[in-house]
Scaffold this motif. Structure first.
Motif, PDB file in Angstrom:
ATOM      1  N   ILE A 163      -1.700 -14.088  22.836  1.00 17.13           N
ATOM      2  CA  ILE A 163      -2.593 -14.067  24.242  1.00 17.13           C
ATOM      3  C   ILE A 163      -0.831 -13.886  25.412  1.00 17.13           C
ATOM      4  O   ILE A 163      -1.472 -13.547  26.220  1.00 17.13           O
ATOM      5  CB  ILE A 163      -2.662 -15.568  24.718  1.00 17.13           C
ATOM      6  CG1 ILE A 163      -3.608 -15.842  25.544  1.00 17.13           C
ATOM      7  CG2 ILE A 163      -2.076 -16.238  24.020  1.00 17.13           C
ATOM      8  CD1 ILE A 163      -4.649 -15.239  25.854  1.00 17.13           C
ATOM      9  N   THR A 164       0.292 -13.990  24.892  1.00 20.36           N
ATOM     10  CA  THR A 164       1.037 -13.695  25.682  1.00 20.36           C
ATOM     11  C   THR A 164       0.513 -11.833  25.931  1.00 20.36           C
ATOM     12  O   THR A 164       1.646 -11.805  27.278  1.00 20.36           O
ATOM     13  CB  THR A 164       2.278 -14.414  25.253  1.00 20.36           C
ATOM     14  OG1 THR A 164       2.730 -15.411  24.530  1.00 20.36           O
ATOM     15  CG2 THR A 164       3.393 -14.068  26.623  1.00 20.36           C
ATOM     16  N   GLY A 165       0.744 -11.263  25.095  1.00 22.16           N
ATOM     17  CA  GLY A 165       0.533  -9.716  25.015  1.00 22.16           C
ATOM     18  C   GLY A 165      -0.619  -9.127  26.311  1.00 22.16           C
ATOM     19  O   GLY A 165      -0.555  -8.264  27.002  1.00 22.16           O
TER      20      GLY A 165
ATOM     21  N   THR B 257      -3.462 -19.804  24.061  1.00 26.84           N
ATOM     22  CA  THR B 257      -4.550 -19.233  23.799  1.00 26.84           C
ATOM     23  C   THR B 257      -5.902 -19.566  24.386  1.00 26.84           C
ATOM     24  O   THR B 257      -6.082 -18.981  25.709  1.00 26.84           O
ATOM     25  CB  THR B 257      -4.998 -18.516  23.107  1.00 26.84           C
ATOM     26  OG1 THR B 257      -3.788 -17.990  21.607  1.00 26.84           O
ATOM     27  CG2 THR B 257      -5.280 -17.615  22.641  1.00 26.84           C
ATOM     28  N   GLU B 258      -6.091 -20.992  24.752  1.00 28.36           N
ATOM     29  CA  GLU B 258      -6.997 -21.113  25.121  1.00 28.36           C
ATOM     30  C   GLU B 258      -6.896 -21.581  26.839  1.00 28.36           C
ATOM     31  O   GLU B 258      -8.063 -21.536  27.473  1.00 28.36           O
ATOM     32  CB  GLU B 258      -7.261 -22.496  24.548  1.00 28.36           C
ATOM     33  CG  GLU B 258      -7.926 -22.531  23.426  1.00 28.36           C
ATOM     34  CD  GLU B 258      -6.677 -22.689  21.992  1.00 28.36           C
ATOM     35  OE1 GLU B 258      -5.597 -22.416  22.744  1.00 28.36           O
ATOM     36  OE2 GLU B 258      -7.493 -22.921  20.658  1.00 28.36           O
ATOM     37  N   THR B 259      -5.668 -21.944  27.346  1.00 23.78           N
ATOM     38  CA  THR B 259      -5.319 -22.024  28.910  1.00 23.78           C
ATOM     39  C   THR B 259      -5.386 -20.714  29.602  1.00 23.78           C
ATOM     40  O   THR B 259      -5.200 -20.572  30.496  1.00 23.78           O
ATOM     41  CB  THR B 259      -4.186 -23.077  29.106  1.00 23.78           C
ATOM     42  OG1 THR B 259      -3.344 -22.046  28.015  1.00 23.78           O
ATOM     43  CG2 THR B 259      -4.249 -24.345  28.212  1.00 23.78           C
TER      44      THR B 259
ATOM     45  N   GLY C 181      -4.428 -30.287  21.770  1.00 23.19           N
ATOM     46  CA  GLY C 181      -3.661 -30.515  20.637  1.00 23.19           C
ATOM     47  C   GLY C 181      -2.099 -30.364  19.743  1.00 23.19           C
ATOM     48  O   GLY C 181      -2.004 -30.187  19.557  1.00 23.19           O
ATOM     49  N   ASP C 182      -1.489 -30.808  21.497  1.00 22.52           N
ATOM     50  CA  ASP C 182       0.175 -30.915  21.141  1.00 22.52           C
ATOM     51  C   ASP C 182       0.295 -32.806  21.313  1.00 22.52           C
ATOM     52  O   ASP C 182      -0.040 -32.648  21.847  1.00 22.52           O
ATOM     53  CB  ASP C 182       0.532 -30.188  22.126  1.00 22.52           C
ATOM     54  CG  ASP C 182       1.268 -28.943  21.641  1.00 22.52           C
ATOM     55  OD1 ASP C 182       1.818 -28.582  20.883  1.00 22.52           O
ATOM     56  OD2 ASP C 182       0.094 -27.030  22.325  1.00 22.52           O
ATOM     57  N   GLY C 183       1.381 -32.768  20.606  1.00 15.40           N
ATOM     58  CA  GLY C 183       1.184 -34.194  21.425  1.00 15.40           C
ATOM     59  C   GLY C 183       2.857 -33.782  22.646  1.00 15.40           C
ATOM     60  O   GLY C 183       3.104 -32.882  22.979  1.00 15.40           O
TER      61      GLY C 183
ATOM     62  N   SER D 115       7.470 -19.076  13.972  1.00 18.05           N
ATOM     63  CA  SER D 115       7.991 -17.818  14.704  1.00 18.05           C
ATOM     64  C   SER D 115       7.488 -18.213  16.459  1.00 18.05           C
ATOM     65  O   SER D 115       6.939 -16.687  17.069  1.00 18.05           O
ATOM     66  CB  SER D 115       8.385 -17.291  14.277  1.00 18.05           C
ATOM     67  OG  SER D 115       9.414 -16.742  13.086  1.00 18.05           O
ATOM     68  N   GLY D 116       6.604 -19.080  16.865  1.00 14.83           N
ATOM     69  CA  GLY D 116       5.458 -18.695  17.755  1.00 14.83           C
ATOM     70  C   GLY D 116       3.993 -18.293  17.411  1.00 14.83           C
ATOM     71  O   GLY D 116       4.089 -18.192  18.517  1.00 14.83           O
ATOM     72  N   HIS D 117       3.710 -18.202  16.358  1.00 14.06           N
ATOM     73  CA  HIS D 117       2.931 -17.512  16.161  1.00 14.06           C
ATOM     74  C   HIS D 117       1.790 -18.838  15.453  1.00 14.06           C
ATOM     75  O   HIS D 117       2.756 -19.893  14.536  1.00 14.06           O
ATOM     76  CB  HIS D 117       3.257 -16.563  14.838  1.00 14.06           C
ATOM     77  CG  HIS D 117       3.312 -15.169  15.227  1.00 14.06           C
ATOM     78  ND1 HIS D 117       4.105 -14.757  14.484  1.00 14.06           N
ATOM     79  CD2 HIS D 117       4.168 -15.116  16.286  1.00 14.06           C
ATOM     80  CE1 HIS D 117       5.053 -13.384  15.749  1.00 14.06           C
ATOM     81  NE2 HIS D 117       5.024 -13.765  16.095  1.00 14.06           N
TER      82      HIS D 117
HETATM   83  C1  WTA Z   1       3.328 -23.831  21.576  1.00  8.31           C
HETATM   84  C2  WTA Z   1       1.196 -19.323  23.137  1.00  8.31           C
HETATM   85  C3  WTA Z   1       6.343 -25.643  23.538  1.00  8.31           C
HETATM   86  C4  WTA Z   1       2.154 -25.191  21.396  1.00  8.31           C
HETATM   87  C5  WTA Z   1       1.696 -19.646  24.737  1.00  8.31           C
HETATM   88  C6  WTA Z   1       0.712 -24.713  22.118  1.00  8.31           C
HETATM   89  C7  WTA Z   1       4.726 -24.573  23.390  1.00  8.31           C
HETATM   90  C8  WTA Z   1       1.120 -23.119  20.898  1.00  8.31           C
HETATM   91  C9  WTA Z   1       5.460 -23.641  24.177  1.00  8.31           C
HETATM   92  C10 WTA Z   1       0.129 -22.282  22.196  1.00  8.31           C
HETATM   93  C11 WTA Z   1       6.342 -24.494  25.402  1.00  8.31           C
HETATM   94  C12 WTA Z   1       3.877 -22.947  23.530  1.00  8.31           C
HETATM   95  N1  WTA Z   1       7.076 -25.195  24.813  1.00  8.31           N
HETATM   96  N2  WTA Z   1       5.227 -25.258  22.651  1.00  8.31           N
HETATM   97  N3  WTA Z   1       6.679 -23.358  26.173  1.00  8.31           N
HETATM   98  N4  WTA Z   1       3.985 -22.629  24.796  1.00  8.31           N
HETATM   99  N5  WTA Z   1       3.453 -23.427  22.842  1.00  8.31           N
HETATM  100  O1  WTA Z   1      -1.658 -20.005  21.293  1.00  8.31           O
HETATM  101  O2  WTA Z   1       2.341 -25.902  20.037  1.00  8.31           O
HETATM  102  O3  WTA Z   1      -0.365 -18.360  20.599  1.00  8.31           O
HETATM  103  O4  WTA Z   1       0.034 -25.203  21.335  1.00  8.31           O
HETATM  104  O5  WTA Z   1      -0.424 -19.543  23.358  1.00  8.31           O
HETATM  105  O6  WTA Z   1       2.713 -22.881  21.237  1.00  8.31           O
HETATM  106  O7  WTA Z   1       0.170 -20.799  20.760  1.00  8.31           O
HETATM  107  P1  WTA Z   1      -0.688 -20.097  21.479  1.00  8.31           P
END
Ligand code: WTA
Length: 664
Positions: free
Chosen positions: A320-322, A430-432, A514-516, A539-541
């Motif tokens: 989504i970031t891309g 991704t959802e936002t 879905g996050d705390g 790794s952010g995935h």
């Molecule tokens: C996490 C990526 C802490 C979080 C844009 C979220 C983060 C999931 C942050 C979404 C941040 C993303 N600080 N946690 N700045 N940014 N997350 O869908 O758990 O690949 O729910 O989107 O990444 O991952 P997605």
């Protein structure tokens, strides 16, 4: 669903605060906290008016909207529904006849270092030609097109060309396997696949087209009529007569003029698959109007984009970031951006810093995992230390995808930002569709490890399991109380799952992230404490534990049962740990290592290399309650190497804990 509280303390004791410098604040679009608060108040006082004004100012509509938000069929909210526009028009055509026309849109740096630049005008011509080529192949408004391409100008062209003719794209990350690709093609009923013969990463040529062939051959992909191949490298690939064609060949004969097809604001611009806590990946469906508004607006708000900026988001278009901060946001905002094909460690771990210097990058946006691995590399080898590069062009840094630990934040701030550049730690999903909770560079005092405050109009809150607000300092469940323009519209083909996953009844209709999270007692700043469901962040995935488990048990000749959990990892944030019961006796020593390798490779083939477990433990059984439920909380403790302090009295087979704690 319960919020973890273990990592809350560090927020409460984090007392370093970094105010924006006078110069940054003065020059910023949203200048100072008063300006931020004024925007928040404006949104609160007239929610719809606030968004309508931004949508009119930020986007070009072929048919103006008269309705703003429709909540009558909640949670299937619609925004600007009777308006019409085109996303590609808003990213390209709109700049024609303005000074942006001849501005560089993309500075592409290839894996090997070659640089190609295209202006907005040139990009429009390419996108139009390719859009015409898609049309000539019968692709039309409403069709789905799967894109499986490397980071290249052509990848962006493919996405924009789909948007131009109203086709809904679904980009699949180039690291996903043939099976994962096949499932997505099938779920989306894609009429075409756009790919490349190979991709280049770290000096290696990796196949893409053969994976497409393999995926389609797995069956159920009869919907695919065309496979269009971008020839990234001279190496030949298999071409299926009557189905496959080369991108440059189909474009060559097409006109550079292709009027954009105007679509309703709610028309699905794209579907992007992401992992959830259960079942197969979910096709997150985004709109055209609300999504693009957000992509453009957050470029201006969060990155405080200026005409002279050189923007670089290092994310792949497969995520989504891309999408938001490579393929749409920077173009909609008229920015010059860097698109990078390679990896941060090739030819050496100074690559990012050298590229910032070379292209005079001013806004740099990357993931904590990349920062942590580059810290390690810089500390181990002075030659790749950022001090070797001139980073004075930088003015804003960003972080995305996972929590950034305060140590990494401080290093980023000091060594990359020269203690001069604000760091925007952007929380979103991704959802936002785009940023939700993030500092604003010219307004928000920064606290390392905190994503600080929601953007104006974003009603983020922390609640308990009954949806009641919790006080600052107490951890809870992160929700968003009111809809926002770029929110997920539905799960492709599964509206029930959309409702159940994101708007559970007990949470009063709030959006469940879905996050705390926890808010600091003093400033009310948000800090994300991690997922509260069975989703891992490696790794952010995003990876679903269930997906990996079902891949493992799919190895039916070997595996009887599997459970997957995450454990904190210094480098990748979280690491995947799998507990496996084999159909044969429990292996130890070299045999265990050999079987673990077989299973790791298997998961790599089933899902993709990013899903390979780091650690595989074998047991005669898994810890289960007497009713047969796997006790995952115990497995999490074992994975972390913690002593078991939880109550194990309901456990059917307590002896198994010792066995699983041993490293085979
Ligand atoms: C996490 C990526 C802490 C979080 C844009 C979220 C983060 C999931 C942050 C979404 C941040 C993303 N600080 N946690 N700045 N940014 N997350 O869908 O758990 O690949 O729910 O989107 O990444 O991952 P997605």
């Amino acid at each position: 669903m319960s919020a973890p509280s273990s990592s809350i303390e560090s927020t409460l004791v984090e007392n370093r605060v970094f105010e924006p410098t006078e110069a940054t604040r003065k020059a910023a679009r949203i200048s100072g906290m008063d300006a931020y608060n004024a925007l928040c108040a404006e949104a609160e006082n007239d929610f719809e008016g606030f968004w309508a004004k931004r949508a009119r100012e930020t986007l070009t509509w072929s048919k103006p909207f008269t309705k703003v938000l429709d909540e009558s069929n909640a949670p299937f909210y619609t925004w600007f529904e009777d308006g019409e526009l085109n996303a590609s028009y808003n990213c390209l055509d709109r700049h024609m006849g303005t000074p942006v026309e001849n501005k560089t849109a993309i500075i592409f740096e290839a894996d090997g270092g070659e640089v190609t630049k295209v202006t907005y005008k040139e990009l429009l011509a390419k996108v139009s030609q390719f859009a015409n080529a898609l049309k000539a192949r019968g692709v039309k408004k409403g069709d789905r097109v799967v894109i499986y391409m490397p980071m290249t100008i052509e990848g962006v062209v493919a996405m924009q060309a789909c948007a131009r003719i109203g086709a809904t794209h679904s980009v699949v990350f180039g690291g996903f396997s043939a099976k994962a690709l096949q499932e997505r093609i099938q779920n989306a009923s894609a009429v075409a696949v756009i790919t490349a013969n190979y991709q280049l990463r770290g000096g290696k040529e990796l196949p893409l087209k053969s994976i497409v062939d393999e995926g389609i051959a797995m069956g159920g992909c009869e919907c695919v009529k065309d496979v269009i191949v971008f020839q990234r490298t001279p190496t030949a690939c298999n071409m299926v007569a009557g189905r496959d064609s080369y991108m440059h060949e189909v474009m060559a004969s097409e006109s550079t003029d292709c009027p954009a097809v105007m679509v309703g604001a709610e028309h699905p611009l794209f579907v992007l698959y992401t992992s959830g806590s259960t079942g197969t990946p979910k096709g997150v469906q985004h709109s055209t109007g609300g999504y693009l508004l957000w992509a453009n607006l957050t470029m201006n708000w969060t990155f405080d984009l200026k005409d002279s900026d050189v923007f670089w988001c290092t994310a792949d278009i497969g995520w989504i970031t891309g999408h938001t901060y490579v393929a749409y946001g920077p173009l909609a905002a008229g920015a010059t951006q860097i698109v990078f094909e390679g990896v941060p460690t090739y030819p050496n771990a100074g690559r990012f810093w050298q590229m910032i210097e070379k292209h005079k990058c001013s806004i740099f946006y990357t993931a904590p995992t990349a920062i942590r691995s580059l810290i390690k590399a810089a500390e181990g080898d002075e030659k790749v230390h950022p001090a070797r590069s001139d980073l004075s062009s930088l003015r804003i840094l960003g972080s995305v995808g996972e929590p950034i630990n305060p140590e990494a934040w401080m290093w980023y701030y000091k060594h990359i930002g020269g203690e001069r550049c604000p760091i925007v730690d952007t929380f979103w999903q991704t959802e936002t569709g785009g940023h939700m909770i993030t500092p604003l560079p010219g307004a928000t005092p920064l606290v390392p490890g905190s994503c600080t405050l929601p953007l104006p109009g974003i009603t983020a809150a922390i609640v308990d399991e009954a949806g009641m607000d919790v006080p600052n300092g107490a951890g809870g469940i992160l929700v968003v109380k009111r809809p926002w323009p770029s929110m997920i519209r539905t799960i492709w083909g599964d509206p029930e799952r959309f409702k159940k996953s994101y708007f559970p009844e007990e949470l009063k209709g709030y959006y469940l992230a879905g996050d705390g999270a926890v808010r600091s007692p003093d400033r009310g700043y948000f800090r994300i404490t991690g997922r509260i469901d069975d989703v891992l962040n490696v790794s952010g995935h995003r990876m679903g534990t269930m997906e990996i488990e079902s891949a493992l048990v799919g190895k039916t000749d070997l595996v009887a049962e599997a459970a997957v959990v995450g454990r904190p990892d210094d480098l990748t944030g979280e690491a995947i740990v799998a507990f496996v019961v084999l159909k044969r006796s429990r292996p130890t020593g070299d045999e265990a290592k050999a079987i673990a390798k077989v299973l790791r490779d298997w998961v790599g083939k089933e899902i993709g290399p990013i899903a390979k477990p780091k650690d595989i433990r074998f047991g005669d059984n898994l810890p289960k309650t007497r009713s047969g439920k796997i006790m995952r909380r115990l497995l999490r403790s074992i994975a972390k190497g913690e002593a078991i302090t939880q109550d194990t009295s309901t456990l059917e087979n307590p002896a198994i804990l010792d066995q699983l704690s041993e490293n085979n």
